[in-house]
Enzyme design. Structure first.
Site, PDB file in Angstrom:
ATOM      1  N   ASP A  25     -17.019  11.246  -4.915  1.00  0.00           N
ATOM      2  CA  ASP A  25     -16.911  12.164  -5.825  1.00  0.00           C
ATOM      3  C   ASP A  25     -16.308  11.510  -7.103  1.00  0.00           C
ATOM      4  OD1 ASP A  25     -15.054  13.154  -3.787  1.00  0.00           O
ATOM      5  OD2 ASP A  25     -14.340  14.330  -5.524  1.00  0.00           O
ATOM      6  N   GLY A  47       1.988  10.753   4.555  1.00  0.00           N
ATOM      7  CA  GLY A  47       1.603  12.193   4.036  1.00  0.00           C
ATOM      8  C   GLY A  47       0.047  12.242   4.184  1.00  0.00           C
ATOM      9  N   HIS A  48      -0.325  13.240   5.190  1.00  0.00           N
ATOM     10  CA  HIS A  48      -1.615  13.613   5.440  1.00  0.00           C
ATOM     11  C   HIS A  48      -2.196  14.910   5.020  1.00  0.00           C
ATOM     12  CE1 HIS A  48      -1.525  10.140   8.713  1.00  0.00           C
ATOM     13  NE2 HIS A  48      -1.242   9.816   7.323  1.00  0.00           N
ATOM     14  N   ASP A  69      -3.610   6.334   2.762  1.00  0.00           N
ATOM     15  CA  ASP A  69      -4.072   7.638   1.644  1.00  0.00           C
ATOM     16  C   ASP A  69      -5.366   7.425   1.547  1.00  0.00           C
ATOM     17  OD1 ASP A  69      -1.202   7.947   1.306  1.00  0.00           O
ATOM     18  OD2 ASP A  69      -1.012   6.842  -0.444  1.00  0.00           O
ATOM     19  N   LYS A 129      -6.895  10.269   5.880  1.00  0.00           N
ATOM     20  CA  LYS A 129      -7.179  10.463   7.486  1.00  0.00           C
ATOM     21  C   LYS A 129      -6.825  11.759   7.674  1.00  0.00           C
ATOM     22  CE  LYS A 129      -3.768   7.547   7.340  1.00  0.00           C
ATOM     23  NZ  LYS A 129      -3.881   6.839   5.833  1.00  0.00           N
ATOM     24  N   GLN A 172      -0.404   5.053   7.643  1.00  0.00           N
ATOM     25  CA  GLN A 172      -0.840   3.957   6.622  1.00  0.00           C
ATOM     26  C   GLN A 172      -2.235   3.349   6.704  1.00  0.00           C
ATOM     27  OE1 GLN A 172       2.513   3.952   8.897  1.00  0.00           O
ATOM     28  NE2 GLN A 172       3.173   5.472   7.176  1.00  0.00           N
TER      29      GLN A 172
END
Ligand code: GDP
Ligand code: IMO
Ligand code: MG
Length: 425
Positions: free
Chosen positions: A340, A41-42, A14, A17, A231
């Protein structure tokens, strides 16, 4: 002779990517996934739209880019069908641009059930998997029992499916797992099995290729190829915090086996990391914060899983772990994400070593899972301003501190989820 570039997550997944692969895709002809499956989950955001990809490479939103699901990836046909149809509805037709390697293994519904059974049997020691059947599918691959996507065309596919399923049912009976109450994505096992076979039929309209020939010939012909990791290095089955890891090699070496390219054909290795750390699931996380600062990171960074919705554990940047990941993959260029999120922080801590069994060390110990590693921190001033197109001086100092420690330049700084919110250094 062109070489294949690689983009890898260097932490616990996470890192961002999806965003970076999408941002880099205009420079590439082909994007290829080489390991993992729908546990990934991209997320990609642009023009106010948001897409989350699980099995499909993140080059898919750039017109003209070919996307290969490589042999090292594992595929759930029902999940893949849902993803393709979702993209279709958003105006992206993948019929010509999505290729699937014949040798990619299939995640059966009973692999998913077995994942749940294994986790239940582990009780408090559970891994906290995504319950997508990842561990059981890779287990069957190495046990030489698996079914591959290229098998769906064979006349005895259904029979082989049944044999493997019966094997799984016996394994589940051995741990007294009751399938009756089990729901897979909200439906019963039997219902999921029907959807799964519909998915198998649906996928037959796509091009299956011998991915190893496809990629090597593409490189020979001067095409530019980017391999997209899923991953992160600290979840690697060999080098992560075993057994709290995923079941594939997520480091650069995984590209060779997961796509069929030789080590001598590897070009740039982009390593991406967050300006802090997160982890989902169980397992050691030395710099984890349990206080208000951890909660601020979670809220500012929207740290909730893109696949499971679980809150991510948050903590300070861990430099020994980052340096380890850089070493394992030979990272040539670093990319720092989500700077940020700490815009308001007065001070920022970074772990530069651990105290382990009373001794200070900069290396990750073998027994990281069973013994406590106390992080030793350096505190740096925060930049306390919004990042916009330019790197504030104190952020530049933070970046230089990391570069000095790790020994690789940070060439790309991301300051928001949109594909345009990046600064090149
Ligand atoms: P991946 O699995 O590595 O592709 O990362 P995920 O998509 O699971 O999680 C990264 C999350 O951070 C997503 O929601 C992205 O939209 C978001 N994101 C990526 N880069 C930045 C960034 O620089 N700043 C912020 N605030 N969010 C980002
Ligand atoms: P992306 O590609 C974060 C974690 C799970 C669990 C462990 C094993 O989006 O970065 P598995 O289902 O693979 O058997 O789970 O690995 N995990 C991830 N964590 N991002 C991911 O993917 C992950 N894929 C698996 O939470 O701890
Ligand atoms: Mg993710």
């Amino acid at each position: 002779m062109n070489k294949i570039d690689i983009l890898l997550g260097l932490q616990w997944g996470d890192e961002g990517k999806g965003k970076v692969v999408d941002a880099l895709t205009p420079n590439y002809d082909i994007v290829a996934r080489f390991q993992g499956g729908p546990n990934a989950g991209h997320t990609i955001e642009f023009e106010g739209k948001k897409f989350v990809l699980h099995n499909i490479p993140s080059g898919v939103l750039t017109p003209g880019c070919v996307n290969l699901i490589g042999n090292g990836v594992i595929i759930d046909p029902h999940i893949l069908q849902g993803e393709i149809e979702g993209l279709n509805q958003a105006g992206f037709n993948l019929r010509q641009t999505l290729l699937i390697a014949n040798r990619a293994h299939l995640i059966l519904p009973s692999h998913r059930a077995l994942d749940a059974a294994n986790e239940k049997a582990l009780g408090k020691m559970k891994v906290g998997t995504t319950l997508k059947g990842i561990g059981p599918t890779y287990t069957d691959k190495t046990a030489r029992k698996g079914l591959r996507i290229g098998d769906i065309a064979s006349a005895d596919f259904r029979e082989r499916y049944e044999n493997l399923k019966q094997h799984h049912l016996r394994q589940m009976a051995a741990v007294d797992f009751d399938m009756n109450g089990l729901l897979l994505d909200g439906v019963s096992f039997e219902e999921y099995e029907k959807l799964w076979f519909e998915g198998v039929e649906y996928l037959k309209q796509f091009q299956f290729v011998d991915g190893e020939y496809y990629i090597n010939e593409a490189l020979d012909n001067g095409k530019k190829v980017l391999a997209e990791g899923a991953q992160g290095s600290m979840l690697d089955v060999d080098f992560g915090s075993y057994p709290f890891v995923t079941s594939s090699n997520v480091i650069a070496a995984g590209v060779c086996s997961g796509l069929g390219v030789a080590p001598s054909r590897i070009g740039k290795v982009y390593g991406i990391f967050k300006a802090y750390c997160t982890r989902v699931g169980t397992g050691p996380f030395p710099t984890e914060l349990f206080d208000a600062t951890g909660e601020t990171l979670r809220q500012n960074g929207h740290e909730f899983g893109a696949t499971t919705g679980r809150p991510r554990r948050c903590g300070w940047l861990d430099l020994p772990a980052l340096k380890y990941a850089v070493m394992l993959s030979g990272v040539t260029d670093l990319m720092m994400m989500k700077s940020d999120v700490m815009d308001d922080f007065e001070t920022i801590k970074v772990a530069t070593a651990y105290r382990y069994n009373g001794v200070e060390t900069r290396q990750l110990p073998f027994a990281a899972c069973t013994e406590t590693m106390e992080p030793i921190y350096t505190e740096l001033p925060g930049w306390q301003q919004k990042i916009e197109n330019q790197i504030p001086e104190k952020l530049e100092n933070y970046i230089k501190f990391i570069e000095n420690y790790v020994g690789v330049p940070i060439k790309f700084v991301s300051y928001g989820p949109d594909r345009t919110q990046n600064i090149l250094r």
